[in-house]
Structures are given as C-alpha cells and as structure tokens.
Design a protein around this motif. Structure first.
Motif, PDB file in Angstrom:
ATOM      1  N   LYS A   1       0.611  -1.286  -0.101  1.00 48.10           N
ATOM      2  CA  LYS A   1       0.038  -0.056  -0.073  1.00 48.10           C
ATOM      3  C   LYS A   1       0.621   1.328   0.060  1.00 48.10           C
ATOM      4  O   LYS A   1       0.617   2.182  -0.547  1.00 48.10           O
TER       5      LYS A   1
ATOM      6  N   GLU B   1       1.849   1.829  -3.602  1.00 46.62           N
ATOM      7  CA  GLU B   1       0.564   2.295  -4.278  1.00 46.62           C
ATOM      8  C   GLU B   1       0.401   3.655  -4.108  1.00 46.62           C
ATOM      9  O   GLU B   1       0.033   4.683  -4.863  1.00 46.62           O
TER      10      GLU B   1
ATOM     11  N   ASP C   1      -9.619  -1.466  -0.384  1.00 43.79           N
ATOM     12  CA  ASP C   1      -9.365  -2.748   0.140  1.00 43.79           C
ATOM     13  C   ASP C   1      -9.558  -3.847  -1.176  1.00 43.79           C
ATOM     14  O   ASP C   1     -10.660  -4.240  -1.479  1.00 43.79           O
ATOM     15  N   LYS C   2      -8.558  -4.109  -1.628  1.00 45.34           N
ATOM     16  CA  LYS C   2      -8.410  -5.064  -3.090  1.00 45.34           C
ATOM     17  C   LYS C   2      -9.199  -6.305  -2.561  1.00 45.34           C
ATOM     18  O   LYS C   2      -9.978  -6.891  -3.386  1.00 45.34           O
ATOM     19  N   ASP C   3      -9.029  -6.892  -1.557  1.00 45.48           N
ATOM     20  CA  ASP C   3      -9.711  -8.005  -1.004  1.00 45.48           C
ATOM     21  C   ASP C   3     -11.186  -8.102  -0.882  1.00 45.48           C
ATOM     22  O   ASP C   3     -12.087  -8.829  -1.274  1.00 45.48           O
TER      23      ASP C   3
ATOM     24  N   LYS D   1     -12.742  -7.738  -4.420  1.00 47.92           N
ATOM     25  CA  LYS D   1     -12.767  -9.047  -5.058  1.00 47.92           C
ATOM     26  C   LYS D   1     -13.744  -9.694  -4.571  1.00 47.92           C
ATOM     27  O   LYS D   1     -14.744 -10.649  -5.455  1.00 47.92           O
TER      28      LYS D   1
END
Length: 81
Positions: free
Chosen positions: A3, A6, A53-55, A58
């Motif tokens: 992060k 990023e 929050d990528k999780d 997804k």
C-alpha cells in the motif's frame, strides 16, 4: 504491491528503497531520501488510508457475478482465481 508503494504511485512520486516499506513516520523519514521531492508522512498515510481494500472488492465482485447467475467455475474462468 504494498500500500505504501501504491500511495507513492498515486502521488506521482518516483521512488526506490530496499527492504520492507515503512510503517511509521520514523521509518519513513529514515528512507525518504530515495523519493523525488518526498511528501510528508501524513500525506502518504492519508493516501494509504483512502486506498480501496482489494480483497473486499474482489469478494464483492464475485458476489455480484453470483447474483447475476454465474457459477463458481465461470467466475474462476473470468477472474483467473
């Protein structure tokens, strides 16, 4: 990608460091020489906190595909996971 990395990319910064990304201001201050025109730690932390929050995204995407009627095999084929 961490992060921290990023966040610096979001800020348009060119950077280079070795080891783990910093997790606090003192670690950041010790390594910020590798960043072109470094932002303050508070600015970096704000960007980190605002990254999605990528999780969670997804999981949300998978659920939406299921709601549309796709099965787990089709979802896996689309997402590659």
């Amino acid at each position: 990608m961490a992060k921290f990395d990023e966040a610096l990319s979001e800020l348009g910064k060119i950077f280079s460091y070795t080891g783990n990304p910093p997790t606090n201001e003192s670690e950041y201050n010790a390594m910020k020489d590798g960043i072109d025109n470094p932002p303050t730690w508070s600015k970096v932390k704000t960007v980190i906190n605002n990254l999605p929050d990528k999780d969670a995204l997804k999981l949300s995407g998978k659920q939406k595909l299921k709601d549309l009627g796709l099965d787990d095999y089709e979802i896996k084929a689309l997402m590659g996971a």
